[in-house]
Design a protein around this motif. Structure first.
Motif, PDB file in Angstrom:
ATOM      1  N   GLU A 195       0.782  -0.947  -0.208  1.00 59.92           N
ATOM      2  CA  GLU A 195      -0.226  -0.148  -0.374  1.00 59.92           C
ATOM      3  C   GLU A 195       0.730   1.009   0.374  1.00 59.92           C
ATOM      4  OE1 GLU A 195      -2.325  -0.561   3.427  1.00 59.92           O
ATOM      5  OE2 GLU A 195      -2.943   1.554   2.998  1.00 59.92           O
ATOM      6  N   LEU A 196       0.455   1.666  -0.929  1.00 57.17           N
ATOM      7  CA  LEU A 196       1.274   3.201  -0.679  1.00 57.17           C
ATOM      8  C   LEU A 196       1.248   4.271   0.213  1.00 57.17           C
ATOM      9  CD1 LEU A 196       3.735   5.175  -2.850  1.00 57.17           C
ATOM     10  CD2 LEU A 196       1.663   5.315  -4.390  1.00 57.17           C
ATOM     11  N   VAL A 197       2.016   4.397   1.270  1.00 53.22           N
ATOM     12  CA  VAL A 197       1.175   5.449   2.126  1.00 53.22           C
ATOM     13  C   VAL A 197       0.900   6.841   1.831  1.00 53.22           C
ATOM     14  CG1 VAL A 197       1.458   5.998   4.616  1.00 53.22           C
ATOM     15  CG2 VAL A 197       1.021   3.465   3.922  1.00 53.22           C
ATOM     16  N   SER A 198       2.475   7.026   1.448  1.00 58.54           N
ATOM     17  CA  SER A 198       2.686   8.489   0.578  1.00 58.54           C
ATOM     18  C   SER A 198       3.707   8.775   0.373  1.00 58.54           C
ATOM     19  CB  SER A 198       2.636   9.413   2.556  1.00 58.54           C
ATOM     20  OG  SER A 198       4.407   8.954   2.895  1.00 58.54           O
ATOM     21  N   THR A 199       3.945   9.936  -0.192  1.00 63.20           N
ATOM     22  CA  THR A 199       5.306  10.180  -1.249  1.00 63.20           C
ATOM     23  C   THR A 199       5.784  11.450  -0.823  1.00 63.20           C
ATOM     24  OG1 THR A 199       4.140  11.627  -2.566  1.00 63.20           O
ATOM     25  CG2 THR A 199       4.621   9.112  -2.621  1.00 63.20           C
ATOM     26  N   GLU A 200       7.365  11.934  -1.165  1.00 64.63           N
ATOM     27  CA  GLU A 200       7.948  13.186  -0.842  1.00 64.63           C
ATOM     28  C   GLU A 200       9.020  12.795  -1.501  1.00 64.63           C
ATOM     29  OE1 GLU A 200       9.545  13.983   2.938  1.00 64.63           O
ATOM     30  OE2 GLU A 200       9.938  11.802   3.411  1.00 64.63           O
ATOM     31  N   THR A 201       9.672  14.309  -2.112  1.00 64.65           N
ATOM     32  CA  THR A 201      10.266  14.323  -3.110  1.00 64.65           C
ATOM     33  C   THR A 201      11.770  15.815  -2.285  1.00 64.65           C
ATOM     34  OG1 THR A 201       9.792  16.681  -3.712  1.00 64.65           O
ATOM     35  CG2 THR A 201       9.428  14.622  -5.286  1.00 64.65           C
ATOM     36  N   ARG A 202      12.874  16.039  -2.184  1.00 62.93           N
ATOM     37  CA  ARG A 202      13.579  16.519  -1.493  1.00 62.93           C
ATOM     38  C   ARG A 202      14.911  16.504  -2.628  1.00 62.93           C
ATOM     39  NH1 ARG A 202      14.382  11.153   1.692  1.00 62.93           N
ATOM     40  NH2 ARG A 202      16.675  10.727   1.345  1.00 62.93           N
ATOM     41  N   SER A 203      15.281  17.352  -2.150  1.00 69.53           N
ATOM     42  CA  SER A 203      17.808  17.231  -2.701  1.00 69.53           C
ATOM     43  C   SER A 203      18.329  17.339  -2.326  1.00 69.53           C
ATOM     44  CB  SER A 203      17.185  19.535  -2.990  1.00 69.53           C
ATOM     45  OG  SER A 203      17.484  19.256  -4.032  1.00 69.53           O
ATOM     46  N   GLU A 204      19.145  16.715  -2.079  1.00 65.87           N
ATOM     47  CA  GLU A 204      20.600  16.400  -1.697  1.00 65.87           C
ATOM     48  C   GLU A 204      21.398  16.637  -2.796  1.00 65.87           C
ATOM     49  OE1 GLU A 204      20.275  12.021  -1.230  1.00 65.87           O
ATOM     50  OE2 GLU A 204      19.239  12.234   0.795  1.00 65.87           O
ATOM     51  N   TYR A 205      22.859  16.085  -2.025  1.00 64.82           N
ATOM     52  CA  TYR A 205      24.088  15.634  -2.447  1.00 64.82           C
ATOM     53  C   TYR A 205      24.563  14.501  -2.923  1.00 64.82           C
ATOM     54  CZ  TYR A 205      23.437  20.971  -1.901  1.00 64.82           C
ATOM     55  OH  TYR A 205      23.377  22.675  -2.032  1.00 64.82           O
ATOM     56  N   LEU A 206      25.209  14.481  -3.291  1.00 65.65           N
ATOM     57  CA  LEU A 206      26.652  13.779  -3.794  1.00 65.65           C
ATOM     58  C   LEU A 206      28.055  13.576  -4.184  1.00 65.65           C
ATOM     59  CD1 LEU A 206      27.002   9.867  -3.586  1.00 65.65           C
ATOM     60  CD2 LEU A 206      26.325  10.012  -5.601  1.00 65.65           C
ATOM     61  N   ALA A 207      28.848  13.415  -3.700  1.00 63.61           N
ATOM     62  CA  ALA A 207      30.416  13.613  -3.741  1.00 63.61           C
ATOM     63  C   ALA A 207      29.554  15.363  -4.285  1.00 63.61           C
ATOM     64  CB  ALA A 207      30.605  13.155  -4.552  1.00 63.61           C
ATOM     65  N   TYR A 208      30.643  15.955  -5.501  1.00 61.87           N
ATOM     66  CA  TYR A 208      30.318  17.087  -5.594  1.00 61.87           C
ATOM     67  C   TYR A 208      28.839  17.600  -6.743  1.00 61.87           C
ATOM     68  CZ  TYR A 208      35.124  16.806  -5.136  1.00 61.87           C
ATOM     69  OH  TYR A 208      35.534  16.616  -4.189  1.00 61.87           O
ATOM     70  N   TYR A 209      28.171  16.260  -6.961  1.00 62.83           N
ATOM     71  CA  TYR A 209      26.711  16.602  -7.487  1.00 62.83           C
ATOM     72  C   TYR A 209      25.670  16.680  -6.763  1.00 62.83           C
ATOM     73  CZ  TYR A 209      30.368  14.786 -10.515  1.00 62.83           C
ATOM     74  OH  TYR A 209      31.425  14.282 -11.453  1.00 62.83           O
ATOM     75  N   SER A 210      24.091  17.289  -7.767  1.00 63.73           N
ATOM     76  CA  SER A 210      23.228  17.878  -7.104  1.00 63.73           C
ATOM     77  C   SER A 210      22.978  16.329  -7.412  1.00 63.73           C
ATOM     78  CB  SER A 210      22.474  18.768  -8.083  1.00 63.73           C
ATOM     79  OG  SER A 210      21.746  18.703  -7.884  1.00 63.73           O
ATOM     80  N   VAL A 211      21.263  15.856  -6.363  1.00 65.31           N
ATOM     81  CA  VAL A 211      20.766  14.811  -6.506  1.00 65.31           C
ATOM     82  C   VAL A 211      18.882  15.313  -6.088  1.00 65.31           C
ATOM     83  CG1 VAL A 211      20.133  12.741  -5.148  1.00 65.31           C
ATOM     84  CG2 VAL A 211      22.635  13.310  -5.627  1.00 65.31           C
ATOM     85  N   VAL A 212      18.287  14.660  -6.584  1.00 63.31           N
ATOM     86  CA  VAL A 212      16.996  14.639  -6.847  1.00 63.31           C
ATOM     87  C   VAL A 212      16.311  13.357  -5.917  1.00 63.31           C
ATOM     88  CG1 VAL A 212      14.830  15.462  -7.282  1.00 63.31           C
ATOM     89  CG2 VAL A 212      16.154  16.781  -7.935  1.00 63.31           C
ATOM     90  N   VAL A 213      15.580  13.127  -4.777  1.00 68.70           N
ATOM     91  CA  VAL A 213      15.164  11.618  -4.449  1.00 68.70           C
ATOM     92  C   VAL A 213      13.803  11.744  -4.152  1.00 68.70           C
ATOM     93  CG1 VAL A 213      15.383  11.078  -2.460  1.00 68.70           C
ATOM     94  CG2 VAL A 213      17.342  11.231  -3.088  1.00 68.70           C
ATOM     95  N   PHE A 214      13.023  11.078  -4.928  1.00 62.57           N
ATOM     96  CA  PHE A 214      11.853  10.699  -5.169  1.00 62.57           C
ATOM     97  C   PHE A 214      11.550   9.776  -3.960  1.00 62.57           C
ATOM     98  CE2 PHE A 214      12.717  12.868  -8.872  1.00 62.57           C
ATOM     99  CZ  PHE A 214      11.689  13.859  -8.861  1.00 62.57           C
ATOM    100  N   SER A 215      11.254   9.287  -2.669  1.00 62.59           N
ATOM    101  CA  SER A 215      11.027   8.791  -1.990  1.00 62.59           C
ATOM    102  C   SER A 215       8.986   7.971  -1.693  1.00 62.59           C
ATOM    103  CB  SER A 215      11.851   8.927  -0.397  1.00 62.59           C
ATOM    104  OG  SER A 215      10.615   9.685  -0.113  1.00 62.59           O
ATOM    105  N   LEU A 216       9.600   6.966  -1.342  1.00 66.67           N
ATOM    106  CA  LEU A 216       7.522   6.411  -1.531  1.00 66.67           C
ATOM    107  C   LEU A 216       7.734   5.959  -0.230  1.00 66.67           C
ATOM    108  CD1 LEU A 216       7.769   4.307  -4.996  1.00 66.67           C
ATOM    109  CD2 LEU A 216       6.937   6.775  -4.552  1.00 66.67           C
TER     110      LEU A 216
END
Lengths: 409, 409, 409, 409, 409
Positions: free
Chosen positions: D203-224
Motif C-alpha cells: 500500500e502506498l502510504v505517502s510520497t515526498e521529494t527532496r534535494s540532496e548532494y552526492l560528492a560534488y553533484y546535485s541529487v533529487v530523491v523521490f521517496s515512496l
C-alpha cells in the motif's frame, strides 16, 4: 615523481571543484572549437611521445549490493574518479574571458581505455557511460567521473563458512597501451568510504588499493576485506540442526516398550539429511576448498546413522526371550560397561535389593544358573541405552565444540 | 612458410613490447593521417590480392569462471592476442622522428572478423571491444588484444559422473573470407596458462590448440581437458545414499515383534527416492549418454523395494498362527537355506539342545508330527531375516564396488 | 524460372569458393569505390523495378543447443547462406586486373531484411552480425553468411510425453517488401546437416524446408522433426512410480495384525503425490493438450486412494469382535468372492479339513448357529485382502499397459 | 529565486500544453535550422557561464510493478517531466509565422545528464529514450518527457515483517557538472499520483521529494512510503504455523497407551521446521536487521523440541513398572504440581472415592507402604501431561501475543 | 473526419499491396534523392503545422507466448501496421516512370515515436526494428510494419482462480507530441486474428481496441479478454487435495484399536499443508485480491486440524478404563447425538437385542448401576466416530460446493 604527480592532481582537483567557469557562451564555444581542431583521439596527448601517460584512479564505494558465494559474485555500486593530464587541451584563461573549464563529450577526445578484468558480465565493456562528458581545466588536467553498478567475480574461500572472511577485488586494467605507454595507479591507499552505506549480510572490515601488472598492461586493484554476519545461518540452519541432533540422542531415553524408537530414530535422521541438503544447496558446488561445516554435517549424519544402528541392536536385545541364555561375552561387556571395579560394592547391594523384589523372585525361579548375577536381557538393554545416550550426546557436543574452535580461530 | 611467419611475428612482438614510441604529438598525428589516407577497411591489406592473409592467435586463460553440466555451459575469462601483417600501414621510422608504433581505433582499419562459433550468447558477436585500438609496428605487423568473458557450449559426457573428464573447446571461426582469403592458426601448441588461477570444482589437466575447417572457413580451436573434483558430490550425495542403504538392510535385524519393520523399510525407500530425485535434478536432462550413477541409483531403488517386499513376506510368515502346518516346500527351503549338508551335524546338536528348552517342550506337545524337525514359523522367519540381511547387504556392496570399478577405470 | 535461378546461384557459388581474387590492393580499392559511387542502399538493386527480387536461403544446422517443453523453447546454432543477384554491383573482371570478388560491409549496400518471426528474444532483431561483409562476384551474385544462435518458440504437443515427436520450425520472414517486391525461397528441400552434431535429449529424425506467406510477406520455413529420447524420464520418473505402485498393492499382503497397514498405505500415497508433483512441474502449464501421463498419474493416485479406503475398511472388519454376528449380506459377498459355483467342491473339502483343526473346534464351541458355514470376521478380511491385492495389482498393470499402447502407437 | 523559477516553469508548461504550433512546414524548418546553427551541445546553454543551470524534475508514478524484499528490488513505472531554460534556442514567434514550439532530437542539443544512482541494472544508463525529442518554447524553456520502467534498489528493514513499512527511493543524480554548474530540484513536494494504480502486495502510504548532494553533484530523491499488505503471509504461513503449534501441544492430551505420542510430537516438529525453512527462504539472507518473526519461529521450534523431550520423559514414567518405588522427590513434585495446599480437601475426597474402586483395591494390596498416598506412576504421568499441556499452550500463546504487540506498535 | 481518414488509408493500403513499383533503378534513385532533399525528420510532415497529425494503428496478434500470473506478465508476438500521411514525401508518378512506391530507411524520415507504456522490459524502447524501411505511396501515405515479441504487464485479478477471466492490454502511447500535435487511434474495433494460433493455457475470448489519454499524450489500447483453461490445475492440484481430504475424513472409520489413527490424521494434515504451499507458490504474492482458493485451502487446513483434535479426543475417551463412571454430561450428549426422540423406539429394541448378546451380559455383571443404559466408553467413542465422520465429510463437501458456486458464477 609519481607522488608529486598525485599531489599535483589533487591540488588541481580541489581548486577546480570550488570555482565556476566564467565567460559567455560564445567565448566558451570558441575555446571548445579551438581545442578540438586538429586533435587526434587515437594518439596519447603527450608532447613527447617517449613519456609515459600517467592516470590516477580513485574509487568511492557507495554500497555492496550483493555478495553471493554460490555464484562467486560481488555486486557493488561505486564512483570512479579518473584523472590525467592532457598536454594538448590547454589554454590561457585570460584569452578566453577567464573560462576555467571545458566539458567535452568522451567520444571526441583521448581517454584511457580501462576495463574491469574480473567482471561477471559476458561482454567486458570498457568503463564509461558512453555519453558522459570529461572536464578539463586550463592546465590540461582531465577529470572523468564514472558511476556504475559493477558485477565482479570474487574467489570465495568458504572453508570457515559461515564465520568466514573474504577478500574481493575490483581489478581495473588499462587497455590499448603497454606499461611503457600508459600507467595507472590508485590516488589513495584505501577506497573512499565517505558515502558508503552498510550491507546487511557482510561487514566491511577494511579496504586497500594497489598497483599490479597483467601481461604487458598496468592494473589497479581495489580490494575489500569483508566478514560475513553469521546470524542468519545460525538462526535458520544451525539451531534447527542442533535441536534435531539433541532430540536424536533422546531416542535412548525413549522406553523400549513404546514401539516408537526406530521410527523416531529414522525420522530424526531424515530431518538431518534434509538440513544437510539445504545447507549444501546454499554453498558453491566447489570441492576445493570444502567448507568445514560440510564435513561436520556429514559426521553428524553418520553419528545419527550409528544411533539408528544401535537402537536396532538394543531393541533386538530387548526383544530376546527371557529364557534364552545371555552369552558370557555380553555379561562381560555388561560388567565392563557398569564399570566393574569402581562400582563393585554398590552393585552387590543393588543386586541384593533387587532380589527382594517380586519381579526378581520370579526370575530366580526360572533361571537358577544365573542366580549369581541376575542379569536379564532387559537390564542389559537398559544399561546399553544409558551408555549410548551419554556417548552419543557427548560425541555430538564434542564435534560441535571442535567445529567452533576451528572456525573461530 | 607458416612456421617462419610465426617466428617473424613473435620477434616483432617481443621487440615492440620493450620500446616506446619516439617523436612528438604533431609528428605522430602526421604519420597517423598519412597512414589512413586512402585506406580501405573493406579490402584485405595485401599488396597482392592473390595472397592468403595469415592471422595468428594466442589465448591466455585467466580463469574458468563456471562449468555447468546441467546447461552444458563453460564460462571462461581470457585474453586473445591476435597478430597479422598489414602491408598498407607501414612507414619508415626515420622519416617520422623514430615513431615506432601507431595505435588506431579498430573501427578505422581492416581487421579479421572472428567469432566464437560455439557461444552460448544469443547473438554471435564478433570478437572485440568495439572501442579498442590496434597497435601497428613500422613493418606493418598489427597487434590486437581482446580480453573478455566467453560463454561457450561444451558437449559434456557425464557417463562417469562425478568422476568424469571433459574436453571443452573455444572455437574461433574466421569470418567474411574463405580459406583462400584468410587463414588463422594458433601461435603456440597449448593455451597460455601464465596468469591462470585454479577453479574449485574442476581441475585443468592439459590444454591444446589446433587448426580446423568449417564449411569454407578457417577455424582455430583452443581445447581444455578438465577433470571434475568429486568431493562435493561424494560428501553431499553419495555418503548420505550409502548411509541410507546400509540402514535399509538393517530392517532384517529389527525384531519382527517391534511393529516398526514395514514403516522403517518404506521410510528408507522414500529417503532413497528423494536422493535419486536430487541427483537427477543436478544432471543434464539428456538420455544419451546416461550417467552410470543414474542406473546405479535405480538399481538401489529396486533393491530397496525388494527389501520392502521381503520384509512384508517375512512378516506374514512371522504372524502365521503357530498351529498352522508349515508346508513341506517351506521346510525344504529352510533346509536349503541353513545349508543342509555342511551344517548337518551342528544342527543336530542344536536341535537337541533346543528341545531341552522349555519353549520347545510346549511346542512338542502341540505338533506331534513335526517332532523330527521342530521348525516353527518364527524360526523360519528369523532364519529368512538373516539370509535376507546378508544377501541385501552384499548386493548393495557389490553394486557399489562394480560402479567404482567402472568409473575409476 | 525459379529452378533455373537456383542452379545459376549454385554454379556461381561453387565456382567462387575455389578461386582467389587477383589484382593489387590499389586496383581493388578502385573497383570498390567505383561500385559504391551512386549506390542507393534503400532501393532494390534491380535495373527494372517491376521485377521481383529473388533471394535464396540455405540453412546448415550445427547443433540443437536446447529444446525445453516447459518454456516451449528451441535453441539452435546454425549457419545461413543467403544468395541474391545485385544488378548494380557488377564489373568486367579484365578491366580490374582480374579482381574476381568484392567484400563490402553490410551497412553500405542493399540487403534483404529478414527476421526470425518466431523468436524467443524480446526484440525481433533482423538477421546479421551488424559488422559482417557481403561477398560479391563480378556478375553481381551476392553471398552473405550468417552464423548465430537462434532462440525460437516451438509449439509442443506433449500428449504422448515422454514418447512424443515434435516439429519445430525456424520461420524467416522477408521484411520491408511485399511478395511483389521480394521473394525468398529455400535453396535445398532439406536442412544441410553436414556439420550437425547430435543432441543428447532429442533425436533429429528428418528436416524439410518450404515457402510460405505471412500477410503480404514471403516466408521461408526450416522445419525439424524431432523425437524425444525417453530414457531419462523412464529411469528417473516412471521406474520410481511403478516401484511405488507395486509396493502400494502389497499393503493387502501385509498382516492385519502388524499395526502398520494404514501407515504403509498413506506413505505410498504420499510418495505417489510427490512424484505426480515432480512430473507436473517438468511439464508446460498448459491444459490443452494435456499429456496422457498426467491422466495416468491421476488415475494411479485415485487407485492408491481406493487402496487406502479398502485397507481401512478391511481393517475395520478385522477388528470386529468375533462374537458379533456376520450379516448375511457379508456372507453372500464372501460366497460370491470365493466363487461359489466353480469352487464349491474344493471349498467343502477345505471346510471339512479346517473343522478338524484345533482352531475351528474352539470356534465351533462358541458359535453354534454359524456351524453350517464357519465364517469368521478374520477369515472374511483375509479373503478380501487377497481379492483386493489381485484386483489392485491388475488394475495398475492394466492402466500401465493401456498407456503404453496409446503412446507407442 | 528558485521558487520563482518553478512558477515560471509551471506557467510556461501549462500555457504550452494548450496551444498548437502555427506556421508552415517550410517556416518550421527555417527556424529549426537557424536554432541549431552554431549550437554546441557540449556547452551549457547559458549566456553567462558563471550562472548555475537550474533543472526541475517532476515524477508521475504509474505503477509499482514489483517490490521484492529477498533481492531488495523496487520496480516502478513512471513518467519524468524535466524542465530547464535553454538561453540559446529562443526565437521571436512573430518572425516565424507564429511557430510556438520546436521538437528537436535529444542527440542534437544540450540536455542534463542524469542517472538513477541506485539502479539495479548492471549498466547505470543515463535517463532517456536515446531517440526522443525535446520540446522548446519560444522563450527557451525545454520540456523533456521520459517514461520508463525503473529497477532500483531499496534498503529494506524487515524487522517487523510482515507488518513492516518501507521507504524506497529513486535517486536521480545530475552528472557531468558539479553543483556550481548544474543544480536539480523537484518541481513539487510530492510525487504525482494522478495516474497511479494500486499494487496488490503493498500500500502506498505517502510520497515526498527532496534535494540532496552526492560528492560534488546535485541529487533529487523521490521517496515512496509503503506498507506491506500482510494477508498473504498470514493466510499461507502464520495460520498453518499456529495450527501446527496448537496441534503440537495436544500431544499431552493423546493417551499414553496409544503408542503414537512420540511419532506425533516429532511429526509436528518436522512440520514446523519445514515452515521455518519456507519463511527463511522468502526473506533476504541478511543478518542485520533480523526479522522478529525469525526469532519467534526459532523460539517456537525450541518450544516444540521441549514438548518432544517432555513427551519422552513422561512416556518413560508411564512405562515404569508399577511395583517400582516412586522416589520421594517425584512425590514432592507431584504434590507441588497438584497445588498441595489449595486442593487438599478435594484431593482427600478424591482419594477416598478412588480407593473404593476395584482398581485401587488391587493396588492397595500390592503397595502397602504407599497406602497414605496411593500415587502410581500412571497417575503421576497423567498429572504431568495436564501440567505440560497447560504450560506449553500458554507459552505458545504468550510468544504469539508478545510478537504481535512488538510488530504492531 | 476521422472515419473518412481511415477509409482513405485502407483504400490506399489495399491498392498498394497489389501493385509493383515501375521504372528503372536510376529513376528510383532520382526520386529518392529528390524526396529527401531538405527533409527535416524533426518536424511533423504537415504543410500546415496547426493541423493534428493522425496516425492509425492495426495490430495482428500471432501468438500469446506466455501469460504468467505469478509475475503478472503477458508475452505476445504480433504485427503492428502503422499508417499516416506524410505531406512532404509526395510525387507525381508520371514524372518518375510510374514509380509507385518508395522504401526509405526509418532513420532518415519523420515517424511517430510510440512506446509500449506497460512493458516489462527495463528500458521502455520505442517501437521499431531500428533498421527497417518505411513504404511510401505517391500520395504520401506511409506504411510501417513492425513485428515483435511484446512483454507487457497485465494486472491479474486471481480472485476466481483457476476459473478466472483476465483482461490484458497492450498500451501504445504516442510520444514527443501532445494530442494537439499527434493523435493515434486504432484502425479496426478489434485485434486482427487472421494469423492467430491458440494458446494451450488460456482461451482468447474476445478482443477490442480503444483510444485513451495519458497526461497530454494520445494512447491506443489493444485489449485481450482471456479465460484460463483450468484442467491443469484441476488435475494436478484439486484432485490430489480432494482425494487427501476424503481420506482424511476416513480417520473416523479407522478402528480405534489399530493404533494408527493419530499418525494417519497428522499425515493427511501434512499432505494438505504441502499442497497449500504448492498452490500458494504458484500464485502472485499479492494480498489484494486474495484468491478464493486460498481461503478454501485454509479452511480445509483448519477442518483437517479439527479432525486431528477430534481424533485425539475420541481416542482419549476410547482409552478410558471401563470401570470409570461416564459423567452425565457425556450421557446426555450421547442421547442427543443418537437423536433421542426420533430413534427412541428403535434404540429400545436395539438395546433389548444387545443385552441378549453374550458381551452385554458380561458388562451387566460388572456395571450394575449402569444397567438402565448400558453405555460404555467404547460405545460412546464409536458413536462419536460416526457423527464426526458424517459431519467432517459433509463440511468438506459443503465448502467445496460453495467454492464452485462462487467461482463459477
Amino acid at each position: 615523481m609519481e607522488v608529486f604527480d598525485v599531489n599535483f592532481f589533487l591540488t588541481s582537483f580541489i581548486v577546480l571543484q570550488g570555482q565556476c567557469s566564467g565567460g559567455t557562451f560564445t567565448e566558451y564555444n570558441n575555446l571548445y572549437n579551438t581545442a578540438l581542431t586538429g586533435y587526434n583521439k587515437d594518439g596519447r596527448p603527450l608532447q613527447d611521445q617517449n613519456h609515459v601517460m600517467i592516470v590516477v584512479l580513485d574509487f568511492s564505494l557507495l554500497t555492496i549490493a550483493d555478495l553471493d558465494d554460490a555464484s562467486s559474485k560481488l555486486v557493488t555500486v561505486g564512483l570512479f574518479t579518473i584523472l590525467w593530464r592532457d598536454e594538448v587541451i590547454t589554454w590561457n584563461q585570460s584569452l578566453y574571458e577567464n573560462t576555467k573549464e571545458l566539458h567535452i563529450d568522451e567520444s571526441l577526445v583521448w581517454k584511457p581505455s580501462m576495463a574491469l578484468i574480473n567482471t561477471m558480465s559476458i561482454n567486458v565493456g570498457l568503463l564509461g557511460f558512453k555519453q558522459s562528458k570529461i572536464e578539463y581545466s586550463s592546465d590540461g588536467v582531465a577529470f572523468w567521473h564514472i558511476a556504475d553498478r559493477y558485477q565482479t567475480t570474487c574467489d570465495f574461500d568458504t572453508t570457515y563458512f559461515p564465520f568466514d572472511k573474504q577478500t574481493c577485488e575490483l581489478k581495473i586494467v588499462a587497455w590499448d597501451y603497454t606499461i611503457q605507454g600508459l600507467f595507472i595507479y590508485p590516488l589513495k591507499p584505501t577506497v573512499d568510504l565517505t558515502y558508503f552505506s552498510e550491507n546487511g549480510a557482510w561487514e566491511l572490515v577494511s579496504t586497500e588499493t594497489r598497483s599490479e601488472y597483467l601481461a604487458y598492461y598496468s592494473v589497479v586493484v581495489f580490494s575489500l576485506n569483508l566478514k560475513r554476519r553469521p546470524l542468519y545461518f545460525v538462526i535458520y540452519r544451525l539451531i534447527p540442526v542442533f535441536t534435531m541432533l539433541f532430540l536424536n540422542t533422546l531416542v535412548f531415553i525413549l522406553p523400549s516398550d513404546s514401539g516408537e524408537r526406530v521410527g523416531y530414530a529414522i525420522n530424526c535422521l531424515l530431518a538431518l539429511a534434509v538440513f544437510l541438503t539445504l545447507v549444501s544447496e546454499g554453498l558453491p558446488g566447489d570441492s576445493e576448498p570444502m567448507p568445514v561445516i560440510g564435513y561436520v554435517l556429514t559426521v553428524y549424519l553418520i553419528i545419527s546413522a550409528i544411533i539408528c544402528v544401535l537402537t536396532i541392536f538394543i531393541l533386538r536385545l530387548h526383544h530376546k526371550e527371557e529364557n534364552k541364555e545371555i552369552p558370557p561375552s555380553f555379561r562381560k561387556m555388561y560388567n565392563i560397561l557398569t564399570c566393574a571395579t569402581c562400582k563393585k560394592r554398590s552393585r552387590t547391594v543393588e543386586a541384593y535389593l533387587s532380589t527382594t523384589d517380586s519381579e526378581n523372585v520370579e526370575e530366580n525361579d526360572k533361571h537358577k544358573k544365573s542366580s549369581v548375577l541376575p542379569l536379564t536381557w532387559k537390564k542389559l538393554s537398559s544399561r546399553l541405552d544409558f551408555i549410548c545416550f551419554i556417548s552419543s550426546l557427548s560425541s555430538v557436543i564434542t564435534v560441535g565444540v571442535v567445529y567452533f574452535v576451528i572456525v573461530m580461530s
